[in-house]
Scaffold this active site. Structure first.
Site, PDB file in Angstrom:
ATOM      1  N   ARG A  27       0.815  -1.211   0.000  1.00 42.40           N
ATOM      2  CA  ARG A  27       0.000   0.000   0.000  1.00 42.40           C
ATOM      3  C   ARG A  27       0.852   1.266   0.000  1.00 42.40           C
ATOM      4  O   ARG A  27       0.347   2.348  -0.282  1.00 42.40           O
ATOM      5  CB  ARG A  27      -0.920   0.007   1.224  1.00 42.40           C
ATOM      6  CG  ARG A  27      -1.878  -1.155   1.257  1.00 42.40           C
ATOM      7  CD  ARG A  27      -2.522  -1.272   2.606  1.00 42.40           C
ATOM      8  NE  ARG A  27      -3.510  -0.242   2.843  1.00 42.40           N
ATOM      9  CZ  ARG A  27      -4.781  -0.325   2.519  1.00 42.40           C
ATOM     10  NH1 ARG A  27      -5.218  -1.406   1.936  1.00 42.40           N
ATOM     11  NH2 ARG A  27      -5.625   0.652   2.777  1.00 42.40           N
ATOM     12  N   TRP A  75       2.134   6.317   5.769  1.00 41.87           N
ATOM     13  CA  TRP A  75       2.517   7.062   4.577  1.00 41.87           C
ATOM     14  C   TRP A  75       2.268   8.516   4.945  1.00 41.87           C
ATOM     15  O   TRP A  75       1.118   8.935   5.099  1.00 41.87           O
ATOM     16  CB  TRP A  75       1.646   6.626   3.397  1.00 41.87           C
ATOM     17  CG  TRP A  75       2.105   7.124   2.069  1.00 41.87           C
ATOM     18  CD1 TRP A  75       3.079   6.580   1.276  1.00 41.87           C
ATOM     19  CD2 TRP A  75       1.594   8.250   1.349  1.00 41.87           C
ATOM     20  NE1 TRP A  75       3.208   7.301   0.128  1.00 41.87           N
ATOM     21  CE2 TRP A  75       2.315   8.326   0.139  1.00 41.87           C
ATOM     22  CE3 TRP A  75       0.616   9.205   1.606  1.00 41.87           C
ATOM     23  CZ2 TRP A  75       2.081   9.319  -0.808  1.00 41.87           C
ATOM     24  CZ3 TRP A  75       0.383  10.195   0.663  1.00 41.87           C
ATOM     25  CH2 TRP A  75       1.110  10.248  -0.533  1.00 41.87           C
ATOM     26  N   GLY A 100      -6.078   7.548   7.276  1.00 37.65           N
ATOM     27  CA  GLY A 100      -7.011   8.594   6.862  1.00 37.65           C
ATOM     28  C   GLY A 100      -6.452   9.962   7.199  1.00 37.65           C
ATOM     29  O   GLY A 100      -5.283  10.101   7.568  1.00 37.65           O
ATOM     30  N   LYS A 469       3.469   3.997 -16.773  1.00 43.01           N
ATOM     31  CA  LYS A 469       4.061   2.765 -16.237  1.00 43.01           C
ATOM     32  C   LYS A 469       5.577   2.911 -16.191  1.00 43.01           C
ATOM     33  O   LYS A 469       6.210   2.586 -15.209  1.00 43.01           O
ATOM     34  CB  LYS A 469       3.658   1.595 -17.155  1.00 43.01           C
ATOM     35  CG  LYS A 469       3.473   0.272 -16.544  1.00 43.01           C
ATOM     36  CD  LYS A 469       2.349   0.064 -15.557  1.00 43.01           C
ATOM     37  CE  LYS A 469       1.560   1.199 -15.141  1.00 43.01           C
ATOM     38  NZ  LYS A 469       0.476   1.078 -14.240  1.00 43.01           N
ATOM     39  N   GLU A 472       6.718   5.583 -13.459  1.00 38.91           N
ATOM     40  CA  GLU A 472       6.502   5.268 -12.039  1.00 38.91           C
ATOM     41  C   GLU A 472       7.412   4.152 -11.545  1.00 38.91           C
ATOM     42  O   GLU A 472       7.831   4.183 -10.398  1.00 38.91           O
ATOM     43  CB  GLU A 472       5.035   4.987 -11.723  1.00 38.91           C
ATOM     44  CG  GLU A 472       4.477   3.726 -12.291  1.00 38.91           C
ATOM     45  CD  GLU A 472       3.003   3.533 -11.946  1.00 38.91           C
ATOM     46  OE1 GLU A 472       2.580   3.915 -10.863  1.00 38.91           O
ATOM     47  OE2 GLU A 472       2.288   2.986 -12.809  1.00 38.91           O
ATOM     48  N   LYS A 583      -0.339   2.201  -2.991  1.00 41.61           N
ATOM     49  CA  LYS A 583      -1.205   1.409  -3.866  1.00 41.61           C
ATOM     50  C   LYS A 583      -2.620   1.958  -3.882  1.00 41.61           C
ATOM     51  O   LYS A 583      -3.245   2.085  -4.918  1.00 41.61           O
ATOM     52  CB  LYS A 583      -1.207  -0.040  -3.375  1.00 41.61           C
ATOM     53  CG  LYS A 583      -2.124  -0.966  -4.153  1.00 41.61           C
ATOM     54  CD  LYS A 583      -1.533  -1.278  -5.500  1.00 41.61           C
ATOM     55  CE  LYS A 583      -2.402  -2.163  -6.356  1.00 41.61           C
ATOM     56  NZ  LYS A 583      -2.029  -2.058  -7.775  1.00 41.61           N
TER      57      LYS A 583
HETATM   58  C1  F6R Z   1      -0.593   3.380 -11.524  1.00 36.89           C
HETATM   59  C2  F6R Z   1      -1.617   3.109 -10.547  1.00 36.89           C
HETATM   60  C3  F6R Z   1      -2.491   4.216 -10.125  1.00 36.89           C
HETATM   61  C4  F6R Z   1      -3.933   3.724  -9.893  1.00 36.89           C
HETATM   62  C5  F6R Z   1      -4.763   4.866  -9.296  1.00 36.89           C
HETATM   63  C6  F6R Z   1      -6.203   4.477  -9.078  1.00 36.89           C
HETATM   64  O1  F6R Z   1       0.117   2.235 -11.865  1.00 36.89           O
HETATM   65  O2  F6R Z   1      -1.731   2.011 -10.071  1.00 36.89           O
HETATM   66  O3  F6R Z   1      -2.447   5.274 -11.022  1.00 36.89           O
HETATM   67  O4  F6R Z   1      -4.465   3.291 -11.097  1.00 36.89           O
HETATM   68  O5  F6R Z   1      -4.201   5.264  -8.066  1.00 36.89           O
HETATM   69  O6  F6R Z   1      -6.318   3.436  -8.164  1.00 36.89           O
HETATM   70  P1  F6R Z   1      -7.657   2.593  -8.068  1.00 36.89           P
HETATM   71  O7  F6R Z   1      -7.821   1.879  -9.348  1.00 36.89           O
HETATM   72  O8  F6R Z   1      -7.455   1.684  -6.904  1.00 36.89           O
HETATM   73  O9  F6R Z   1      -8.766   3.581  -7.829  1.00 36.89           O
END
Ligand code: F6R
Length: 588
Positions: A27, A75, A100, A469, A472, A583
């Site tokens: 995460r 984080w 949060g 991709k 990052e 994540k």
């Molecule tokens: C990039 C990546 C992020 C997610 C974004 C949305 O590789 O993983 O850009 O796509 O943070 O996350 P979700 O899909 O969980 O809403």
């Protein structure tokens, strides 16, 4: 983004907490800590950086005997990633971990300071601990409830009281589950963190407070005990294994054919299982990051083949815009985690305006899955690598099927693609099996500082994801550009040996993009073409199998994912956990 794990049971909590923290590493975090408790005392160990640092510190500490503990990966949001700011935080009789953001933390802190309360850390979390402690006389539930009334923002909490041998928990706008074991119970940010111990869990809803002992979980809402369903996850313990791959990112890319087959299976038998979009005049696709780029693929296809105007918006922008809805608008939310704060806010905004919402989502128990009007689930299983790969492919895949179905429902196309789509997993596997080829390309670019991706129309949408991709995971700066726009400024950056990926699959604009390729070549660019047929005699080309327009991106993006992976590997990057990234972005 931040992770919580808590344990109460028959034995020492240390192993469960450390394993849980490791399972939550994906995460994203920059410090970590644990607190264990027995009748006499609460003991904390915290450290900055990797869980391994925390583990080492724990191994060098004489820990109290205990069967109750909470742990956290932080984080940083309020205050830098230091040991003092790391969770758990103790104030008086209360020790907490928090995910949060408390939006009125500053205001509350000033108010509490006037009451001569001193703060140790810079965190918003300490404010919560201060409040709970302030209201704690002898009733834990009352203290929690009173404190929560003063908080604005999002929270998932694990709470220990020095006068109690129970574990308390509550949440608002931040995910948290209660895991149900035998003579042991858990709290966790997601079920995957405790899957080696149990697959049974309770979904805590907003406004509910959990009071947990080793053999009982009591959930309170509005001063009453409520009955909650015990759910079972179908995630298997080995879903968290790397299965021999060096990285989760690679494992997850390699899983794409299987998860695609699983996700598409019911719809290829009966397309009408997908929602009917023919009543809508306008679609807004709202998401973040890669999920939004998957939305761009969907918008290209829906506009081109189903004649619907589609606006794709970043959720963090959309939620603050003055959106003028047409009553025949559909808002499609795309999210792997289903917990992305901005996407949740955008969904609630649309719902408040009385607009239909459809979620394309992976985590079935997530907030977006539960609150949206309709859902199409992707079957990615757990995605551990921070950079999404398989979930993106499935999000784009579902949108492509939806575009096809809508075009069919509106009698706009005659073509039947279902037979061909059934071959997609096999074709995708062929594309993934060509890793040697991608490694060669990676070797030719991994020392560069800047890279361009160019394409037109749907190929430009592919470029956006390819570029994200790469940057990052490899930390190489890259940019996606509409091939026709280069001349309007950006081409000045091109010089000798500048790598430019050109995505050329859309027949309608193929020749146009080839002209743009010529323009950059004549300025010295090192062009790598990714296409579905051989293009002239360009030196560097990856040719993927040609398939119908709906599914073509699903055979191109995986090559870019693998190239990004190989580049990151050559640069020794922390591929599964790129720096500064989380994540699941559960805060604004
Ligand atoms: C990039 C990546 C992020 C997610 C974004 C949305 O590789 O993983 O850009 O796509 O943070 O996350 P979700 O899909 O969980 O809403």
């Amino acid at each position: 983004m931040c992770g919580i794990i808590g344990y109460i049971g028959k034995s020492s909590p240390i192993d469960v907490l450390i394993e849980g923290l490791k399972n939550l590493e994906y995460r994203g975090y920059d410090s970590a800590g644990i607190a264990v408790k027995n009748k006499e005392e609460v003991q904390k160990v915290k450290s900055v950086g990797k869980i391994a640092n925390l583990e080492e510190k724990i191994n060098n500490t004489k820990l109290i005997d205990s069967n109750l503990g909470i742990a956290h990966t932080r984080w940083a949001t309020h205050g830098s990633p230091t040991e003092i700011n790391a969770h758990p935080h103790t104030v008086g009789n209360v020790t907490i971990v928090h995910n949060g953001i408390i939006e009125n933390a500053e205001e509350l802190r000033k108010k509490l300071e006037k009451e001569n309360i001193k703060f140790n850390s810079e965190t918003d979390t300490e404010v919560i601990a201060v409040l709970i402690n302030k209201y704690y006389k002898d009733n834990e539930l009352e203290a929690i409830k009173k404190a929560l009334k003063e908080l604005k923002g999002s929270y998932a909490l694990g709470i220990l009281f020095s006068g109690s041998d129970k574990l308390y928990t509550t949440r608002k706008d931040s995910p948290l589950i209660v895991g149900i074991g035998k003579n042991e119970n858990f709290i966790a940010s997601d079920i995957a963190a405790i899957i080696n111990y149990t697959n049974k869990y309770i979904l805590l809803e907003e406004g509910e407070i959990g009071e947990i002992t080793k053999d009982k979980v009591v959930i309170y809402k509005d001063n009453k005990i409520i009955k909650k369903d015990i759910l079972e996850t179908d995630i298997s313990a080995d879903a968290k294994d790397k299965c021999g791959y060096d990285h989760y990112m690679l494992k997850e890319i390699m899983e794409e054919p299987i998860v695609l087959e699983k996700t598409f299976k019911p719809y290829l038998k009966d397309l009408s299982l997908l929602p009917n979009l023919t009543q809508y005049e306008e679609i807004h696709i709202v998401a973040c990051g890669s999920a939004m780029y998957a939305g761009l693929i969907g918008s290209s296809l829906l506009e081109e083949f189903a004649n619907i105007r589609v606006y794709v918006e970043v959720a963090s922008e959309y939620r603050y815009k003055n959106i003028v809805y047409n009553k025949k608008t559909l808002v499609i939310l795309i999210s792997q985690s289903g917990e992305t704060a901005d996407t949740i806010a955008a969904m609630r905004m649309a719902k408040d305006a009385g607009i239909d919402t459809l979620a394309i989502v992976n985590v079935k128990t997530s907030t977006i899955a539960r609150e949206s009007d309709k859902q199409v689930f992707i079957e990615a299983g757990p995605e551990i690598a921070v950079a999404t790969t398989k979930a993106y492919i499935l999000q784009a895949g579902i949108l492509s099927l939806l575009a096809y179905k809508t075009a069919k429902d509106k009698n706009l196309i005659k073509e039947d693609i279902i037979k061909e789509v059934k071959k997609l997993p096999r074709l995708l596997k062929e594309v993934l099996d060509r890793r040697e080829e991608y490694l060669e390309i990676a070797k030719s670019i991994y020392k560069k500082d800047n890279i361009f991706f160019i394409g037109r129309k749907i190929d430009y949408s592919i470029c956006m994801e390819g570029s994200l991709k790469l940057k990052e995971v490899s930390y190489i700066h890259s940019e996606a550009y509409q091939a026709g726009e280069l001349k309007h400024g950006t081409i000045s950056l091109i010089n000798d040996g500048y790598p430019v990926f050109a995505i050329i699959t859309d027949d309608k604009v193929k020749d146009k993009t080839i002209s743009n390729v010529e323009e950059v070549i004549s300025r010295g660019a090192d062009v790598i073409i990714i296409s579905n047929e051989k293009i002239a005699n360009y030196k560097k080309q990856v040719i993927v199998p040609k398939i119908n327009s709906f599914m073509q991106p699903l055979l191109v993006v995986p090559t870019l994912q693998l190239i990004a992976y190989e580049v990151a590997k050559l640069r020794n990057c922390d591929i599964d956990k790129p720096k500064n990234l989380a994540k699941s972005v559960t805060v604004e």
